[in-house]
Structures are given as C-alpha cells and as structure tokens.
Write a protein that holds these residues in place. Structure first.
Motif, PDB file in Angstrom:
ATOM      1  N   ARG B 267     -31.048  -7.472  33.277  1.00  0.00           N
ATOM      2  CA  ARG B 267     -30.868  -8.533  34.258  1.00  0.00           C
ATOM      3  C   ARG B 267     -30.112  -9.726  33.689  1.00  0.00           C
ATOM      4  NH1 ARG B 267     -36.394 -10.595  36.517  1.00  0.00           N
ATOM      5  NH2 ARG B 267     -36.586 -10.809  34.292  1.00  0.00           N
ATOM      6  N   GLN B 269     -27.953 -10.016  31.388  1.00  0.00           N
ATOM      7  CA  GLN B 269     -26.536  -9.848  31.076  1.00  0.00           C
ATOM      8  C   GLN B 269     -25.772  -9.211  32.223  1.00  0.00           C
ATOM      9  OE1 GLN B 269     -27.762  -7.551  27.608  1.00  0.00           O
ATOM     10  NE2 GLN B 269     -26.321  -8.801  26.429  1.00  0.00           N
ATOM     11  N   PHE B 270     -26.327  -9.316  33.430  1.00  0.00           N
ATOM     12  CA  PHE B 270     -25.767  -8.575  34.555  1.00  0.00           C
ATOM     13  C   PHE B 270     -24.282  -8.886  34.772  1.00  0.00           C
ATOM     14  CE2 PHE B 270     -24.923  -8.148  39.156  1.00  0.00           C
ATOM     15  CZ  PHE B 270     -25.055  -6.784  39.231  1.00  0.00           C
ATOM     16  N   ASN B 271     -23.895 -10.179  34.578  1.00  0.00           N
ATOM     17  CA  ASN B 271     -22.507 -10.545  34.850  1.00  0.00           C
ATOM     18  C   ASN B 271     -21.535  -9.847  33.918  1.00  0.00           C
ATOM     19  OD1 ASN B 271     -23.010 -12.138  37.007  1.00  0.00           O
ATOM     20  ND2 ASN B 271     -23.363 -13.979  35.775  1.00  0.00           N
ATOM     21  N   GLU B 272     -21.898  -9.757  32.630  1.00  0.00           N
ATOM     22  CA  GLU B 272     -20.971  -9.135  31.671  1.00  0.00           C
ATOM     23  C   GLU B 272     -21.125  -7.615  31.645  1.00  0.00           C
ATOM     24  OE1 GLU B 272     -21.602 -11.769  27.916  1.00  0.00           O
ATOM     25  OE2 GLU B 272     -23.024 -12.197  29.529  1.00  0.00           O
ATOM     26  N   PRO B 274     -22.709  -5.024  33.872  1.00  0.00           N
ATOM     27  CA  PRO B 274     -23.435  -4.549  35.060  1.00  0.00           C
ATOM     28  C   PRO B 274     -23.959  -3.122  34.917  1.00  0.00           C
ATOM     29  CG  PRO B 274     -21.073  -4.727  35.494  1.00  0.00           C
ATOM     30  CD  PRO B 274     -21.289  -5.343  34.150  1.00  0.00           C
ATOM     31  N   HIS B 275     -23.391  -2.328  34.001  1.00  0.00           N
ATOM     32  CA  HIS B 275     -23.852  -0.942  33.891  1.00  0.00           C
ATOM     33  C   HIS B 275     -25.311  -0.849  33.485  1.00  0.00           C
ATOM     34  CE1 HIS B 275     -22.322  -2.048  29.855  1.00  0.00           C
ATOM     35  NE2 HIS B 275     -23.379  -1.390  29.452  1.00  0.00           N
ATOM     36  N   ASN B 276     -25.826  -1.878  32.789  1.00  0.00           N
ATOM     37  CA  ASN B 276     -27.240  -1.862  32.406  1.00  0.00           C
ATOM     38  C   ASN B 276     -28.149  -1.697  33.622  1.00  0.00           C
ATOM     39  OD1 ASN B 276     -26.231  -2.376  29.961  1.00  0.00           O
ATOM     40  ND2 ASN B 276     -27.368  -4.268  29.564  1.00  0.00           N
ATOM     41  N   ILE B 277     -27.731  -2.239  34.754  1.00  0.00           N
ATOM     42  CA  ILE B 277     -28.538  -2.138  35.966  1.00  0.00           C
ATOM     43  C   ILE B 277     -28.011  -1.033  36.865  1.00  0.00           C
ATOM     44  CG2 ILE B 277     -28.981  -3.358  38.143  1.00  0.00           C
ATOM     45  CD1 ILE B 277     -29.722  -5.747  36.597  1.00  0.00           C
ATOM     46  N   PHE B 278     -26.677  -0.849  36.802  1.00  0.00           N
ATOM     47  CA  PHE B 278     -26.048   0.098  37.727  1.00  0.00           C
ATOM     48  C   PHE B 278     -26.600   1.517  37.573  1.00  0.00           C
ATOM     49  CE2 PHE B 278     -22.573   3.095  38.666  1.00  0.00           C
ATOM     50  CZ  PHE B 278     -22.377   2.785  39.997  1.00  0.00           C
TER      51      PHE B 278
END
Lengths: 544, 310
Positions: B267, B269-272, B274-278
C-alpha cells in the motif's frame, strides 16, 4: 347449435398445427398436425389428459408459447388472418379485442396488489380511447354482467378480498369487456368447488350466447364437456383423435381412446353392494371437533371451527366416504384420525381405544393400525429416497428385520401391480398413477386395519383414476380393511363408498348408506351438491 | 370403471410433457458452473503445486533485491544463508521478498479460509436452523439472538474476535464464520418449516418414524441444494473478508503470505510500484468471481423454479 351458425365462417381456424418440444423430451412434438375450427356462437371443447397438448394449443393460438416450444408447421387463422407468426405488436392489438383468455387459477391470473377495477381498466386504457368516466361505467356494467354483487365494492376490492368464484368472474369480465370474437378458456373451473363450477359454467354459457362469441374451452373433465360443449375435440399425446358434435362423441365415440376415456368416467349412480354390517367397529368418532383460534394479545379472539361434532362409525370391510367442498373440514377429520393434528374435543376410538388425547409416546404403537394416502403423488414421496426405502421405512420402525421388510415390499409391489425392480428406483422415474400405487404400498406395508385415502385419486387423470380406484377396492376386499375415503368428487364416492358422510362448513350434514344418500338426499346442501355435479344428465357408462 | 385388463396398461399414463433432465445433468450443462469450477480447479492446483511452480519460500528476502519490477533479476538468501539467483516474475516488495511466491502461496490461505469458513458457518447454521425449525420453544429466543448477531457489522465482529484471540488461521476462520451463521440459520429454518409440511414428512410421521430420524432422513437431505449454493457465497465472502482483515492488519500475522498481507505491505509504495497490489488483487478478484459464478450456476440449475422455466 343452429344450421345458420354452423355454416357461418369460422372465427378461428387451426390448420395442421405442429408445435415442437425441446430436445430430450419424451416425444418430438407437443402437438402434431392438429386441425379444427371454432365458429361464431359455438363452444368447442378440447379434451385430453395431462400431457395431451391441449394447453399448448391454447398458448399457440394466443401467441403465448415460450421460445422453447416453437410452431414448426401449420397455421392459426383468426377471422382468416394468419397469426401464426404475427409480430408481437399485432398480437397485442388482437389480444383482448378479438381474442382473449380465461385462465385456470384466478388467484394467480390477477395481480394481488391491484384493485380489481383497476385491472379491468388496464384493458380499456390499452385498447380504447374512452374517457375515465366512460371506462368506469363500462367496467361497472361488465361487473354487473358477470353477476357479481355490489359492483362498486368489487371495483374497489383487492383480489384476496374475493372468493375463488368471484375472482374467476373478474377474470371473465376482463376477458369479455371488449367483446372479443374468440374466448379461450383454459380449465377455467378446475380450481373451483363443484357448486361454484356449476355457476361459472352457466355464466360462460350465458355470456357466450349473448355475445355470440366462439369459445375454445379446454378441460380434462367429461362432466364439464357434457355440460357446456357444442362440439368436442379429443386429444391424445398431441394427436387429435376425434372431433365431432357433443352427443355423437359422448354417446357413440369412434376412437378407442375416446371410448376408454369415457368409460373411465365414474358413474354417479352408486354401485350396488351389500356392506358387511357385522364386522367389528374399527373407527368411531364421537363429537370430534377441531377449532383453530386466531388469538392476538389484544382484540377479540377469532375462532374457526374446522370440524365440529363429527360422529362417524366405520366397520371392518367397509368404505366410508367423506364428501365435501374445500373448507368443509373433510381433510381435518382425516388428519385428526391419523393424529397429524390434535383434535380440540371429542373421542377417536380405534378398536374401542380412545386415541384423541394420547401423548406421542403412547400413540406410537397405534400408528401402525391407521395409515394414510395423500392427494399429491408428486409430494408424497421423498424425492431423495428410493422407493424400496420408503416402503420398508415403516416396518423397520416397528422392529421387522430388513430382509423380512424387503420381502414384504416385494409382495406389496405385486399387489399394487408394479414390478419389483421399482424398489431400486427413485420416485421421479414414475408417473403420478404409479407413485400413488407406491404410496398405497407404503401404507399397506404397515398392515393397517384402517386405510385413509385423502383425495388419493383427485390429482390423477381419469383413466389412471379408474385403475387406482379399482386397486383400492380390490385391496380393501382382499385384506378386509376399513377404508375412510375423503373426496370432493361425487362420482368417485359413488363408485367406492358403502356409506357416505356429506360435510359442509365443518359439520356432517348428511350421513347414511351410499344408496340412501345418492338416491334420496335429504339435506338441502347435499341436493345442491348433486345438482351441481357436471354432466349429471349423462350416463357415461351407456356410451356405445 | 375400467376393466382389469386396463390395469396392466400403464401406457395410457403420460408423465410430464417435457422430460426433466436430472439435477446433476443440469449442473453439468450449466456454463457458469463449468467456467467457475474450471477456474477454481486451476487455483486448487496452483495451491497444491505451489513449491514446484518456480517459487521460493515466501518468507525469504534479500535486501539487495528490494523493489524490483516484474521480471527483474536478483538474488535471494535461503534460510541456510546461501545466496541464489532468482527471477522475480511479479517483482519484489520493500523487503526484497518474491511477490510471485507470496501470491502463489497466498492461494493456499485464501482457499482454506474460504472453504473452512463455509463449512463452519454451514455446520453451526444447520444445527441451529434445525433446532429453530423443529423445537418451537427454542425458535423465538434463538432467532432473536441471531437477529442480534446480524445487527452488528460483520467486519467489526471479526476484528473484535481476532483482537481477543490473536490472529491465527483457525481464529480468522471462526471470526469470519460467526457473522455468517445467522444467515445460514435463517435459511435452514425456513427450509425446515416448508419441508415439514410436505406430505412425505407427514407420511413418515404416520409410519411411526421418530422425529430425529425424520430430521436426518427426510428433511436434511432436501435442504442440500440451497445450502450448497449458500455455501459457495459464504466461501466467496470469506475469501474477501480474510483479505480485508489482512489488509487492515488485523488478520493473519504479516509473516504469513496472504493476498491481503501482500496488498497491505504494497500500500505505502502503491504510486511507484503498483504491481505489489495489482497481482494479488487480480488473484483475489478472479477467485471470488469464479466462486460466485459457480454459486450462481448451481442456484440456476438446482432451483426447481428456475428449472421449470423450460
């Protein structure tokens, strides 16, 4: 039917109509190459057993067939116009104005949240340019025409506030308000009591005469046919097997199937028999009553006497019929005797022992002596249990070994004329009549002294009904049972009962031997009931 | 009346016009059921075969391989301290853990939580529903308690229970199941009340069958179809709620790889990145969709009212 009428051009002509069934059905077409016509001022009865395709034809004429049942051949002509594949917009114009339909179930044919007047008004708003005041006047006039009391009150009533017969009158008013040339009535009286049925039949006949419309009347009941038809068309599994004037078809049927159907109609004259009056009394009810109280915390308590002061005596080897209309309390009595419901007062003596107030534990040994067969063959068997398991359930409960119980089940299957292999199958693999045989076998597996048949043949087609009735009669004789036979159908009662009790509003109004009650009815209600029996002027057993 | 020769000719009886295919055949033919169950089968295989799908232990990390993009090459340190080369198919997170491995192993947690939640909720719901439907005295009090439970938001109950018991798989399952129990209870009760009036139950009463046998033999088996459908919906919502709890940090401890945990950690680092959440998000959505499709298909093919609509 006058000459002039029969010669006039037909309102409806159905030519070689073929309607397909979806894949995987038990036959390829619902109806095949059916041709008939309905003329002005004529009532044509389409008669057939369940699955004969009679309702499908009605839906086909109205353009109401579901997509899975397409018309694959033939034509439907309304006033010469081919409407077989007419677009929905054209059909919508024709419905109610040129052709209209009266449905079987008046409760579901009406919208429960709309007042009756508004529902009729919908037809007028859709198809006429009348002003509101004119529409209202026309609706009230139509309500009056279908012989409903207090048109203003009916106009403002919701369907649930009316009786079944009154609701059906509203449905008829809706169908007739625009004076359509063709009226299709799909079993319009099947859901009604016999006295109401007689009135509705008379109403349809009168209105049809007055308006000169053609009526396509669909029914399974030959009594109704005898009552109302000008001409009769007999359907069998989608084939039109016989078509002709009423008297010809009913008195000199040509096709074997028609003959079989007409012969299967039970006669209203009781079968002469000499009941054995010396047998021991199996069942005696004394002052039996069941009262339902609708007790709210505040306000007055409302009491409904479902049964009151019922006194009956049934000896071994005899059949006692309880006859009555819906709500008469006949089933309440049966269910009290089986103790599916607890009576409010009185005694129920089985072999002299009062079981009316026995607690469940002490009732259990007595349960096996009284067995019951219900009306609906489709709901009487647990769909998830094999037929064999259903039949041996009772004997196992009373300690019979599994092997002995299965042996008994096999014997019973032979008794009810079914193959022993049926024991391994599930209920959905059997037809209604076969299921009812299974239910009879299940009841007999307990070796009861008293068998109660609660409308046990009412849901069956007439030919199957005859077979099951004969089976019951044979079993009663062979096993020397006492049988309590609950029915609304006087014809059935006449065929099977030694004694008859006529019930009305929870009370036994007439009680005597079948010959006595049928031959010389004393009570006003009994006489009304007999007068209302459809086709009473017709002796179906005399058909050639 | 008919003469006796007609007795044997049952051919005059025609059953229903349209032959009804058996329930199982209808279920098999249903497109939603087919799609949903194929996707779920694939997910079950992924969960079972996780160690052999090119994954590493989801708890392993390497500070040198932090924040890699999907497909990036890097190294990872095993528990023994060896450094091995690894391709991070879905990138890595802020600690240098392999997101692909964490998502694949997370499938196990999600499926277990979903299925166990459904089973626990159904077990309690069936027991309570049978009691409420049969024992009139218990009916009122029991259903009022159930109404009470239903009045509390499900997530709040779950958070409170996890907070009391501390996060572990059984706690999370029970915490998610409890708010579902009243709904199952209501369903079972209404089914029992309907089936109890069926003539075949009355026939069993008059055959002297004891009440508990009637329950087990005649009533319970006929509730299976609607309960299976209800079970799939509970399963789907269980998977979702577990992800939500983990995302909020009140579910399973962060060292266990679950989709919710992966998303929670991504969450910040979502801006840099996004794959972590995607990626876990996609898995979650596909799983819930598949379970729901299965449930919808089952409902359509098992509900007799829908089936009659030829």
């Amino acid at each position: 039917m006058t000459e002039a009428v029969s010669r006039s051009a037909p309102i409806l002509e159905v030519r070689d109509l073929t309607i397909a069934l979806p894949h995987g059905s038990d036959r390829a077409t619902a109806v095949q190459k059916v041709s008939f016509s309905v003329s002005r001022g004529e009532i044509l009865c389409l008669v057939g057993e369940s699955g004969s395709g009679k309702s499908v034809i009605a839906q086909g004429v109205m353009g109401l067939l579901p997509k899975s049942l397409p018309v694959t051949g033939g034509q439907v002509l309304l006033h010469g116009e081919d409407i077989t594949h007419a677009p929905l917009s054209r059909l919508r114009e024709l419905r109610a104005t040129r052709m209209s339909m009266i449905f079987q179930e008046p409760m579901t044919a009406l919208n429960p949240v709309m007042r009756c007047g508004a529902q009729i008004d919908e037809v007028l708003r859709e198809h006429t340019k009348l002003k509101p005041a004119e529409r209202r006047a026309k609706i009230l006039a139509t309500i009056r025409e279908v012989s409903l009391p207090e048109p203003e009150r009916i106009f403002a009533s919701y369907p649930h506030q009316l009786s079944g017969g009154q609701r059906q009158r509203i449905v008829i008013a809706m169908a007739l308000i625009l004076d359509p040339a063709l009226v299709i009535a799909d079993e319009p009286t099947t859901a009604l009591d016999v006295t109401t049925q007689a009135k509705i039949l008379r109403l349809i006949r009168d209105l049809q005469r007055r308006h000169g419309s053609g009526v396509l009347f669909i029914t399974h009941d030959f009594g109704v046919v005898a009552e109302i038809a000008d001409r009769v068309a007999v359907l069998r599994l989608g084939d039109l097997v016989e078509l002709g004037p009423r008297d010809e078809v009913l008195k000199q049927p040509r096709h074997d199937y028609t003959k079989m159907l007409i012969h299967a109609v039970p006669n209203l004259t009781p079968v002469h028999r000499t009941p054995n009056n010396d047998g021991p009394v199996v069942l005696a009810t004394k002052g039996l009553a069941k009262t339902y109280t609708d007790g709210s915390w505040f306000g007055p308590r409302r009491e409904v006497h479902a049964a009151a002061d019922v006194n009956l005596v049934l000896r071994r080897g005899q059949t006692l019929g309880i006859v009555g209309e819906s709500g008469s309390g006949k089933s309440t009595v049966a269910r009290c005797v089986v103790r599916l419901i607890d009576p409010s007062a009185g005694r129920i003596e089985i072999d002299g022992e009062d079981i009316a107030t026995l607690p469940a534990a002490r009732l259990r040994p007595l349960r096996r002596r009284v067995q019951i067969v219900f009306q609906d063959p489709y709901r009487s068997l647990n769909p998830r249990r094999r037929v064999g398991d259903a039949i041996i359930e009772g004997p196992l409960n009373y300690g019979l070994s599994r092997a002995d119980a299965v042996e008994r089940a096999r014997g019973l299957m032979a008794l009810v004329r079914m193959d022993a292999s049926a024991l391994e199958r599930y209920p959905h693999q059997f037809s209604g009549g076969q299921r009812q045989r299974i239910c009879i076998a299940r009841a007999l597996a307990m070796e009861p002294e008293l068998l109660i048949a609660d409308e046990a043949v009412s849901a069956l087609d007439v030919s199957v009904q005859a077979q099951v009735l004969e089976l019951l009669e044979e079993i009663r004789g062979r096993l020397d049972l006492a049988m309590l036979f609950i029915t609304h159908d006087l014809r059935v009662a006449a065929q099977i009962c030694d004694h008859v009790a006529v019930m009305s509003k929870g009370r036994v109004v007439e009680y005597g031997s079948a010959a006595q009650v049928f031959g010389d009815p004393q009570h006003e209600y009994t006489r009304a009931l007999f007068d209302a029996a459809p086709g009473r002027g017709f002796d179906f057993s005399k058909a050639a | 009346m008919a003469n006796s020769t007609e007795f044997d000719s049952l051919s005059t009886e025609s059953a229903t016009v349209v032959a009804q295919p058996s329930a199982l055949a209808r279920v098999r033919a249903n497109v939603s059921v087919r799609i949903g169950s194929s996707v779920l089968l694939a997910l079950v295989l992924v969960a079972l075969l996780a160690p052999w799908l090119g994954t590493v232990d989801p708890t392993l990390f390497d500070p040198a391989s932090r924040d890699l993009l999907p497909g990036g090459q890097g190294e990872i340190t095993t528990l023994e301290g060896d450094s091995i080369k690894h391709t991070f198919l879905m990138g890595s997170d802020g600690y240098g853990r392999d997101i692909y491995s964490r998502v694949v192993y997370g499938t196990r947690v999600s499926l277990i939580v979903g299925v166990c939640t459904a089973l626990v909720a159904l077990a309690f719901g069936i027991a309570l529903g049978l009691c409420a439907g049969t024992l009139r005295r218990l009916d009122g009090p029991l259903m009022r308690v159930m109404d009470g439970v239903m009045a509390i938001p499900a997530i709040l109950i779950a958070i409170a229970l996890v907070a009391i018991w501390r996060g572990s798989l059984p706690t999370v399952v029970i915490a998610i199941a409890i708010p579902e129990i009243p709904r199952v209870t209501r369903l079972v009760r209404s089914l029992v009340l309907t089936i109890r009036e069926e003539p075949y139950v009355e026939a069993a009463i008059s055959l002297g069958t004891p009440t508990w046998k009637i329950m087990l033999r005649h009533i319970l088996p006929n509730t299976v179809a609607p309960l299976v459908v209800q079970g799939t919906f509970i399963c789907a919502s269980g998977i979702l709620v577990e992800a939500i709890l983990s995302f909020l940090g009140v579910g399973l401890p962060p060292d266990i790889a679950t989709w919710g945990n992966v998303m929670a950690e991504g969450r910040a680092q979502f801006n840099e990145f996004p794959h972590n959440i995607f990626f876990p998000g996609i898995f979650l959505a596909v799983t819930v969709l598949a379970v729901n499709m299965l449930g919808d298909g089952l409902r359509d093919s098992l509900d007799p009212k829908m089936a009659k609509r030829v």
